[in-house]
Motif scaffolding. Structure first.
Motif, mmCIF file in Angstrom:
data_model
loop_
_atom_site.group_PDB
_atom_site.id
_atom_site.type_symbol
_atom_site.label_atom_id
_atom_site.label_comp_id
_atom_site.label_asym_id
_atom_site.label_seq_id
_atom_site.Cartn_x
_atom_site.Cartn_y
_atom_site.Cartn_z
ATOM 1 N N HIS A 12 -43.796 55.503 -72.681
ATOM 2 C CA HIS A 12 -43.751 54.056 -72.545
ATOM 3 C C HIS A 12 -45.159 53.501 -72.746
ATOM 4 O O HIS A 12 -46.068 53.773 -71.963
ATOM 5 C CB HIS A 12 -43.246 53.653 -71.169
ATOM 6 C CG HIS A 12 -43.256 52.164 -70.951
ATOM 7 N ND1 HIS A 12 -42.337 51.330 -71.538
ATOM 8 C CD2 HIS A 12 -44.105 51.378 -70.243
ATOM 9 C CE1 HIS A 12 -42.604 50.082 -71.184
ATOM 10 N NE2 HIS A 12 -43.670 50.090 -70.409
ATOM 11 N N VAL A 13 -45.347 52.742 -73.824
ATOM 12 C CA VAL A 13 -46.639 52.113 -74.097
ATOM 13 C C VAL A 13 -46.367 50.809 -74.835
ATOM 14 O O VAL A 13 -45.485 50.741 -75.690
ATOM 15 C CB VAL A 13 -47.551 53.056 -74.920
ATOM 16 C CG1 VAL A 13 -46.949 53.364 -76.265
ATOM 17 C CG2 VAL A 13 -48.955 52.476 -75.059
ATOM 18 N N ALA B 152 -53.999 50.069 -74.991
ATOM 19 C CA ALA B 152 -52.886 50.376 -74.082
ATOM 20 C C ALA B 152 -52.928 51.837 -73.636
ATOM 21 O O ALA B 152 -52.708 52.153 -72.460
ATOM 22 C CB ALA B 152 -51.562 50.063 -74.761
ATOM 23 N N LEU B 153 -53.227 52.741 -74.591
ATOM 24 C CA LEU B 153 -53.305 54.158 -74.242
ATOM 25 C C LEU B 153 -54.493 54.428 -73.323
ATOM 26 O O LEU B 153 -54.402 55.194 -72.358
ATOM 27 C CB LEU B 153 -53.417 55.009 -75.506
ATOM 28 C CG LEU B 153 -52.138 55.121 -76.352
ATOM 29 C CD1 LEU B 153 -52.440 55.762 -77.697
ATOM 30 C CD2 LEU B 153 -51.074 55.932 -75.607
ATOM 31 N N GLU C 271 -55.920 52.388 -71.213
ATOM 32 C CA GLU C 271 -55.634 51.868 -69.876
ATOM 33 C C GLU C 271 -54.644 52.770 -69.131
ATOM 34 O O GLU C 271 -54.757 52.961 -67.917
ATOM 35 C CB GLU C 271 -55.079 50.449 -69.971
ATOM 36 C CG GLU C 271 -54.766 49.793 -68.630
ATOM 37 C CD GLU C 271 -55.965 49.747 -67.691
ATOM 38 O OE1 GLU C 271 -55.750 49.801 -66.457
ATOM 39 O OE2 GLU C 271 -57.116 49.676 -68.188
ATOM 40 N N ALA C 272 -53.684 53.324 -69.850
ATOM 41 C CA ALA C 272 -52.721 54.225 -69.203
ATOM 42 C C ALA C 272 -53.417 55.467 -68.665
ATOM 43 O O ALA C 272 -53.070 55.972 -67.590
ATOM 44 C CB ALA C 272 -51.631 54.618 -70.188
ATOM 45 N N SER D 168 -55.896 54.310 -65.613
ATOM 46 C CA SER D 168 -55.189 53.966 -64.385
ATOM 47 C C SER D 168 -54.540 55.172 -63.709
ATOM 48 O O SER D 168 -54.099 55.087 -62.571
ATOM 49 C CB SER D 168 -54.109 52.916 -64.673
ATOM 50 O OG SER D 168 -53.080 53.479 -65.482
ATOM 51 N N ARG E 65 -51.801 56.609 -64.928
ATOM 52 C CA ARG E 65 -50.381 56.695 -65.261
ATOM 53 C C ARG E 65 -50.103 57.884 -66.170
ATOM 54 O O ARG E 65 -49.057 58.513 -66.083
ATOM 55 C CB ARG E 65 -49.910 55.394 -65.915
ATOM 56 C CG ARG E 65 -48.412 55.337 -66.163
ATOM 57 C CD ARG E 65 -47.954 53.949 -66.529
ATOM 58 N NE ARG E 65 -48.430 53.514 -67.826
ATOM 59 C CZ ARG E 65 -47.849 53.862 -68.980
ATOM 60 N NH1 ARG E 65 -46.811 54.665 -68.984
ATOM 61 N NH2 ARG E 65 -48.323 53.409 -70.119
ATOM 62 N N LEU E 66 -51.068 58.188 -67.049
ATOM 63 C CA LEU E 66 -50.999 59.407 -67.851
ATOM 64 C C LEU E 66 -52.006 60.389 -67.263
ATOM 65 O O LEU E 66 -53.216 60.209 -67.382
ATOM 66 C CB LEU E 66 -51.323 59.117 -69.324
ATOM 67 C CG LEU E 66 -50.298 58.244 -70.069
ATOM 68 C CD1 LEU E 66 -50.734 58.017 -71.505
ATOM 69 C CD2 LEU E 66 -48.920 58.874 -70.023
#
Length: 466
Positions: free
Chosen positions: A16-17, A31-32, A34-35, A38, A40-41
């Motif tokens: 999910h991106v 987006a990647l 930041e993921a 944060s 999330r990844l």
């Protein structure tokens, strides 16, 4: 011809991106990044191939490849031949989301003699796995759907045969409802009783507050029945619309309900239309003789038989059952069908196979021998090392009540804690409205420890006793 997103479902995996901002490449890169930043990844997470992600996002493959290359250069990702593109390991760990402060956990006791659980280390994993494999192989496609709210017919049929044979229950598969353990079944019954206009349920003066609280939450009042050496006093049930009993082996006092009192409570139910809720929590474990038959066999029209696999197998299975009178079965089924879909069909099918193959009988018989040896060792140790303390009740179940000198219960519980031993005093199980005199005793769950810990637990118990 370009493949659709759905047609590539077997060739990649989901990520999910959502690229944002001006420019597709920059938006995807941001987006990647930041993921990863944060958390999330997580480090080591493998990302989809550039081809797969490009199709999922509906953008050019080169755009994804360039975004990956940018993040590899910045150190956010790594790319190795044969290993794909992964999130890089980083020395700076992103801050975890804020959560409520956690209370500091107390040190776990070295030994656990709290009743209510079997020896979990003895769960028959290999036999259960074989049964699960056979059950899943034989299961129809229909068995994987929502199905009947009463539960899988395979399990209801298997239970009907087993309960009739082993516990003397008159069990029609059409009147068996599978539930997620005893508490779930009692909650269903409490709701139906309230709908019928019942206001109070008689309970034994010593028992589990969990059960009383479940009835209270259904809007029912619990009225304690006095207990003595013959079990619960069933001669005065005036005003109650139902009664909850453990007739085969009273919990926690350990006595069976006397035949005269069994007859009296059945007579009360027939005269008044009252309902008897029979908690047969450990009826299979009797060591000095053949187990007492279920009370339900005396009058299937007025007794609900509640059983569970929690003591014979493991609580984590969340499998229990209700054998219902014909007049009650439609109401319970309708209530469960309105939202009580909480029992997994695959575990039901596995238990059905476990029962019909004979594996359940073999396991119970082996467990019965193991728990009998533990109880015998407990009685022998008391006679040798704590002669002022004796085990009361019949030789049955997974717990024993140890009678203590008057006024010593709390001090013994504290002494046990000093020995690294978790054990409950009898006072913990006394109904708040009980009129019987309090008794000093320990409720010792000798079924709980694994085999390798039993001797150490027994030594710690004896050191704590007066």
């Amino acid at each position: 011809m370009a493949k659709s997103w759905a047609s590539l479902g077997a060739e990649g995996f989901d990520l999910h991106v959502e690229p944002t901002g001006s420019g597709v490449r920059k938006g995807l890169t941001d987006a990647l990044r930041e993921a990863v930043r944060s958390g999330r990844l997580a480090p080591g997470t493998r990302l989809p191939s550039s081809r797969s992600l490009a199709v999922d996002l509906g953008i050019a493959r080169n755009t994804v490849a360039d975004a990956y290359a940018d993040l590899v250069a910045e150190g956010w990702l790594t790319a190795r031949q044969g290993s794909g593109t992964r999130v890089a390991e980083r020395t700076v760990v992103p801050p975890a989301p804020e959560t409520a402060p956690r209370r500091r956990e107390q040190g776990r006791p070295a030994y656990d003699l709290v009743p209510g659980s079997p020896d979990l280390a003895s769960f028959p994993r290999t036999a259960w796995l074989r049964a699960a494999r056979r059950a899943l192989t034989a299961a129809s496609h229909e068995a994987l759907g929502y199905g009947d709210p009463r539960g899988r017919p395979e399990l209801r049929t298997a239970l009907s045969g087993y309960l009739s044979r082993a516990r003397g229950v008159r069990a029609d598969p059409e009147r068996i409802v599978i539930c997620s353990g005893f508490a779930d079944g009692l909650t269903l019954l409490g709701a139906v009783l309230r709908q019928r206009g019942v206001r109070s349920v008689a309970v034994e003066a010593y028992g589990l507050d969990l059960h009383w609280n479940l009835l209270h939450r259904s809007g029912l009042r619990t009225v304690p029945l006095p207990l003595d050496g013959l079990g619960a006093r069933t001669d005065d049930l005036a005003g109650a619309g139902a009664v909850l009993l453990t007739p085969a082996h009273q919990f926690p006092m350990g006595v069976p309900l006397h035949p005269d009192r069994r007859a009296a409570v059945v007579d009360w139910a027939r005269r008044t239309g009252g309902l008897i809720l029979e908690d047969d929590y450990d009826g299979e474990f009797r060591y000095d003789r053949q187990p007492v038959g279920a009370l339900q066999g005396l009058d299937p029209q007025h007794v609900v038989h509640l059983g569970t696999a929690s003591k014979s197998l493991a609580p984590a299975l969340r499998l229990g059952w209700l054998v219902l009178p014909p007049s009650l079965a439609p109401e319970v089924t309708a209530l469960k069908g309105g939202g009580g879909w909480s029992t997994g069909a695959l575990d039901q099918l596995t238990l059905a196979e476990f029962l019909t193959s004979g594996a359940y009988d073999r396991h119970v018989r082996a467990a019965r021998l193991r728990y009998r040896r533990r109880r015998d060792a407990l009685v022998a140790a008391l006679a040798d090392r704590a002669p002022s303390v004796h085990a009361s009740g019949i030789a049955a179940g997974l717990h024993a009540v140890l009678r203590l000198p008057a006024g010593t219960e709390q001090s013994v519980v504290r002494a046990a804690a000093w020995q690294g031993l978790a054990v409950h005093g009898l006072t913990r199980y006394r109904h708040p409205d009980a009129v019987t005199e309090p008794q000093d005793a320990l409720v010792v769950g000798y079924g709980t420890p694994p085999d390798h810990a039993w001797s150490g637990a027994l030594d710690a118990l004896c050191r704590a006793l007066p």
